[in-house]
Scaffold this motif. Structure first.
Motif, PDB file in Angstrom:
ATOM      1  N   LEU A 197     -13.238  11.738   3.638  1.00  0.00           N
ATOM      2  CA  LEU A 197     -11.984  10.798   4.502  1.00  0.00           C
ATOM      3  C   LEU A 197     -10.590  11.414   4.388  1.00  0.00           C
ATOM      4  CD1 LEU A 197     -11.325  11.101   7.098  1.00  0.00           C
ATOM      5  CD2 LEU A 197     -12.084   8.517   7.426  1.00  0.00           C
ATOM      6  N   ALA A 198     -10.766  10.275   3.012  1.00  0.00           N
ATOM      7  CA  ALA A 198      -9.852   9.603   2.326  1.00  0.00           C
ATOM      8  C   ALA A 198      -9.195  10.791   1.346  1.00  0.00           C
ATOM      9  CB  ALA A 198      -9.861   8.749   1.123  1.00  0.00           C
ATOM     10  N   THR A 199     -10.155  12.138   0.568  1.00  0.00           N
ATOM     11  CA  THR A 199      -9.218  12.981   0.538  1.00  0.00           C
ATOM     12  C   THR A 199      -8.448  14.106   1.416  1.00  0.00           C
ATOM     13  OG1 THR A 199     -11.117  13.083  -1.405  1.00  0.00           O
ATOM     14  CG2 THR A 199     -10.236  15.579  -1.024  1.00  0.00           C
ATOM     15  N   ILE A 200      -8.452  13.973   2.117  1.00  0.00           N
ATOM     16  CA  ILE A 200      -8.435  14.611   3.452  1.00  0.00           C
ATOM     17  C   ILE A 200      -7.288  13.846   4.525  1.00  0.00           C
ATOM     18  CG2 ILE A 200      -9.767  16.968   3.536  1.00  0.00           C
ATOM     19  CD1 ILE A 200     -10.586  15.477   6.272  1.00  0.00           C
ATOM     20  N   VAL A 201      -6.888  12.983   4.147  1.00  0.00           N
ATOM     21  CA  VAL A 201      -6.367  12.063   4.855  1.00  0.00           C
ATOM     22  C   VAL A 201      -4.862  11.573   4.061  1.00  0.00           C
ATOM     23  CG1 VAL A 201      -5.272   8.872   5.712  1.00  0.00           C
ATOM     24  CG2 VAL A 201      -7.207  10.674   6.563  1.00  0.00           C
ATOM     25  N   SER A 202      -4.783  12.122   2.853  1.00  0.00           N
ATOM     26  CA  SER A 202      -3.840  11.559   1.928  1.00  0.00           C
ATOM     27  C   SER A 202      -3.735  12.378   0.509  1.00  0.00           C
ATOM     28  CB  SER A 202      -4.342  10.159   1.400  1.00  0.00           C
ATOM     29  OG  SER A 202      -2.740   9.756   0.521  1.00  0.00           O
ATOM     30  N   SER A 203      -2.929  13.155   0.306  1.00  0.00           N
ATOM     31  CA  SER A 203      -2.859  13.229  -1.125  1.00  0.00           C
ATOM     32  C   SER A 203      -2.154  12.658  -2.249  1.00  0.00           C
ATOM     33  CB  SER A 203      -1.847  14.907  -0.954  1.00  0.00           C
ATOM     34  OG  SER A 203      -0.201  14.584  -0.163  1.00  0.00           O
ATOM     35  N   ASN A 204      -2.277  11.474  -2.143  1.00  0.00           N
ATOM     36  CA  ASN A 204      -1.654  10.892  -2.890  1.00  0.00           C
ATOM     37  C   ASN A 204      -2.322  10.482  -3.439  1.00  0.00           C
ATOM     38  OD1 ASN A 204      -0.932   8.078  -3.880  1.00  0.00           O
ATOM     39  ND2 ASN A 204       1.756   8.807  -3.919  1.00  0.00           N
ATOM     40  N   GLU A 205      -3.141   9.923  -5.000  1.00  0.00           N
ATOM     41  CA  GLU A 205      -3.956  10.304  -5.159  1.00  0.00           C
ATOM     42  C   GLU A 205      -4.090   8.605  -5.493  1.00  0.00           C
ATOM     43  OE1 GLU A 205      -7.466  10.788  -6.784  1.00  0.00           O
ATOM     44  OE2 GLU A 205      -5.899  13.265  -5.400  1.00  0.00           O
ATOM     45  N   GLN A 207      -2.772   5.908  -2.968  1.00  0.00           N
ATOM     46  CA  GLN A 207      -3.222   5.585  -1.951  1.00  0.00           C
ATOM     47  C   GLN A 207      -4.583   6.130  -1.788  1.00  0.00           C
ATOM     48  OE1 GLN A 207      -1.056   7.794   1.532  1.00  0.00           O
ATOM     49  NE2 GLN A 207       0.220   5.841   1.986  1.00  0.00           N
ATOM     50  N   LYS A 208      -5.206   7.038  -1.712  1.00  0.00           N
ATOM     51  CA  LYS A 208      -6.104   7.192  -0.948  1.00  0.00           C
ATOM     52  C   LYS A 208      -7.062   6.412  -2.503  1.00  0.00           C
ATOM     53  CE  LYS A 208      -8.671  10.908  -3.879  1.00  0.00           C
ATOM     54  NZ  LYS A 208      -9.202  12.562  -3.710  1.00  0.00           N
ATOM     55  N   GLU A 209      -7.150   6.087  -3.180  1.00  0.00           N
ATOM     56  CA  GLU A 209      -7.621   5.247  -3.965  1.00  0.00           C
ATOM     57  C   GLU A 209      -7.811   3.666  -3.429  1.00  0.00           C
ATOM     58  OE1 GLU A 209      -8.841   3.443  -8.539  1.00  0.00           O
ATOM     59  OE2 GLU A 209      -7.012   4.062  -7.620  1.00  0.00           O
ATOM     60  N   LEU A 210      -6.818   2.753  -3.063  1.00  0.00           N
ATOM     61  CA  LEU A 210      -6.677   2.146  -2.057  1.00  0.00           C
ATOM     62  C   LEU A 210      -7.726   2.005  -0.946  1.00  0.00           C
ATOM     63  CD1 LEU A 210      -3.213   1.182  -2.272  1.00  0.00           C
ATOM     64  CD2 LEU A 210      -4.667  -0.091  -3.388  1.00  0.00           C
ATOM     65  N   PHE A 211      -7.441   2.885  -0.417  1.00  0.00           N
ATOM     66  CA  PHE A 211      -8.173   3.721   1.456  1.00  0.00           C
ATOM     67  C   PHE A 211      -9.749   3.113   0.635  1.00  0.00           C
ATOM     68  CE2 PHE A 211      -4.859   6.998   3.213  1.00  0.00           C
ATOM     69  CZ  PHE A 211      -3.875   5.062   3.693  1.00  0.00           C
ATOM     70  N   ILE A 213     -11.449   2.176  -1.817  1.00  0.00           N
ATOM     71  CA  ILE A 213     -11.267   0.494  -2.389  1.00  0.00           C
ATOM     72  C   ILE A 213     -11.663  -0.401  -1.175  1.00  0.00           C
ATOM     73  CG2 ILE A 213     -10.612  -0.845  -3.795  1.00  0.00           C
ATOM     74  CD1 ILE A 213      -9.967   0.940  -5.546  1.00  0.00           C
ATOM     75  N   SER A 214     -10.228  -0.536  -0.231  1.00  0.00           N
ATOM     76  CA  SER A 214     -11.050  -1.199   0.634  1.00  0.00           C
ATOM     77  C   SER A 214     -11.617  -0.872   1.784  1.00  0.00           C
ATOM     78  CB  SER A 214      -9.213  -0.749   1.423  1.00  0.00           C
ATOM     79  OG  SER A 214      -8.027  -1.293   1.070  1.00  0.00           O
ATOM     80  N   LEU A 215     -11.520   0.109   2.166  1.00  0.00           N
ATOM     81  CA  LEU A 215     -12.947   0.003   2.977  1.00  0.00           C
ATOM     82  C   LEU A 215     -14.303  -0.444   2.788  1.00  0.00           C
ATOM     83  CD1 LEU A 215     -11.709   3.708   4.840  1.00  0.00           C
ATOM     84  CD2 LEU A 215     -11.770   1.610   6.011  1.00  0.00           C
ATOM     85  N   LYS A 216     -14.881   0.447   1.684  1.00  0.00           N
ATOM     86  CA  LYS A 216     -15.960  -0.375   0.876  1.00  0.00           C
ATOM     87  C   LYS A 216     -16.296  -1.146   1.051  1.00  0.00           C
ATOM     88  CE  LYS A 216     -16.303   4.720  -1.662  1.00  0.00           C
ATOM     89  NZ  LYS A 216     -15.702   5.299  -3.042  1.00  0.00           N
ATOM     90  N   ARG A 217     -14.790  -2.177  -0.222  1.00  0.00           N
ATOM     91  CA  ARG A 217     -15.331  -3.253  -0.017  1.00  0.00           C
ATOM     92  C   ARG A 217     -15.739  -3.902   1.322  1.00  0.00           C
ATOM     93  NH1 ARG A 217     -10.607  -5.729  -4.993  1.00  0.00           N
ATOM     94  NH2 ARG A 217     -11.901  -4.318  -6.347  1.00  0.00           N
ATOM     95  N   LEU A 218     -15.062  -3.667   1.956  1.00  0.00           N
ATOM     96  CA  LEU A 218     -15.083  -4.118   3.485  1.00  0.00           C
ATOM     97  C   LEU A 218     -16.739  -4.244   4.321  1.00  0.00           C
ATOM     98  CD1 LEU A 218     -14.188  -5.195   6.397  1.00  0.00           C
ATOM     99  CD2 LEU A 218     -13.355  -3.500   7.056  1.00  0.00           C
ATOM    100  N   PHE A 219     -16.885  -3.060   3.984  1.00  0.00           N
ATOM    101  CA  PHE A 219     -17.952  -2.975   4.353  1.00  0.00           C
ATOM    102  C   PHE A 219     -19.651  -3.313   3.783  1.00  0.00           C
ATOM    103  CE2 PHE A 219     -16.601   1.594   5.844  1.00  0.00           C
ATOM    104  CZ  PHE A 219     -16.438   0.762   7.623  1.00  0.00           C
ATOM    105  N   ARG A 220     -19.060  -3.987   1.934  1.00  0.00           N
ATOM    106  CA  ARG A 220     -19.838  -4.744   1.784  1.00  0.00           C
ATOM    107  C   ARG A 220     -19.710  -6.082   1.880  1.00  0.00           C
ATOM    108  NH1 ARG A 220     -21.142   0.242  -0.096  1.00  0.00           N
ATOM    109  NH2 ARG A 220     -22.232   0.373  -1.822  1.00  0.00           N
TER     110      ARG A 220
END
Length: 250
Positions: A197-205, A207-211, A213-220
């Protein structure tokens, strides 16, 4: 009984000179809520088994009639065979001049209590609390942090706060332990969909990494059940599919 690090801890709540039947009922209920081994009533000023007490004990009334509730004539008797005891007070020595009223915070007491097998926490009367002689009989004085302008808590409220802190520290079982927790395999699948999902939401690498990491940490950090992770996977997959479909028809 409370368990911690493979050690069985016996917890005793000592209440001196209780004056209110409603408070007594609430305390009985709390002792059942937090599985207290013994409720020691010292020189009560009311009948601990009165109709009013039973009414406010609600579904904890069976605790009242168990062998866990005992009446003592003196604090000395109630504290026999206890490894460590602490009393509570809203009146403490701020500058430490009055050594007897030099208190520690509840969190600090909890960290100390987990090292002992037999712990007693002592509470005073609703009207005047504990006498200096009674405070002196305890190993520690504990203060529950509250508004400095009005730090005096209701007796049953104070007991509830202390018991909750001890219950958590001793890792007593919780209803949340019964949740069907998500497996690592499910979480990895969720991670994969987040990446896609992050890949198609943002082309900026960056910004994509921030998306991701934030979501994965939130769910963990969240205690997700298997069904919740399943719903999240379905939700993200549908968002992903919808975006891809719109891109292909654009």
């Amino acid at each position: 009984m409370l368990y911690h690090s493979e050690v069985l801890t016996v917890l005793k709540v000592v209440v001196i000179g209780i004056e209110g039947e409603i408070n007594m009922g609430f305390i009985v209920r709390l002792c059942k809520n937090f599985d207290v081994d013994e409720l020691a009533i010292v020189n009560p000023q009311i009948d601990p088994w009165s109709e009013e007490v039973r009414r406010f004990a609600a579904k904890g009334v069976d605790y009242l009639y168990s062998s866990r509730v005992k009446v003592y004539n003196t604090l000395d008797d109630a504290l026999k065979n206890v490894s460590i005891s602490a009393c509570t007070s809203g009146v403490v020595s701020i500058e430490g001049i009055d050594i007897l009223r030099r208190a520690i915070e509840l969190d600090e007491f909890v960290n100390i209590a987990v090292r002992y097998d037999d712990v007693a926490i002592v509470f005073g009367r609703e009207s005047v609390g504990l006498t200096r002689d009674e405070i002196a009989k305890c190993d520690l004085l504990v203060h529950i942090a509250a508004n400095p302008e009005y730090p005096i808590l209701n007796l049953s409220h104070a007991i509830g706060i202390v018991l909750y802190a001890l219950y958590k520290a001793f890792k007593k079982s919780s209803v949340l332990d019964k949740i069907d927790k998500a497996s690592e395999e499910q979480l990895h699948i969720l991670d994969r969909y987040i990446d896609e999902l992050a890949t198609i939401v943002s082309s900026n690498e960056f910004q994509k990494e921030l998306f991701t990491i934030s979501l994965k940490r939130l769910f963990r950090r969240t205690l997700l059940s298997r069904s919740e992770v399943g719903l999240l996977i379905t939700f993200i997959r549908r968002i992903y599919s919808k975006i891809k479909k719109e891109e292909s028809t654009a």
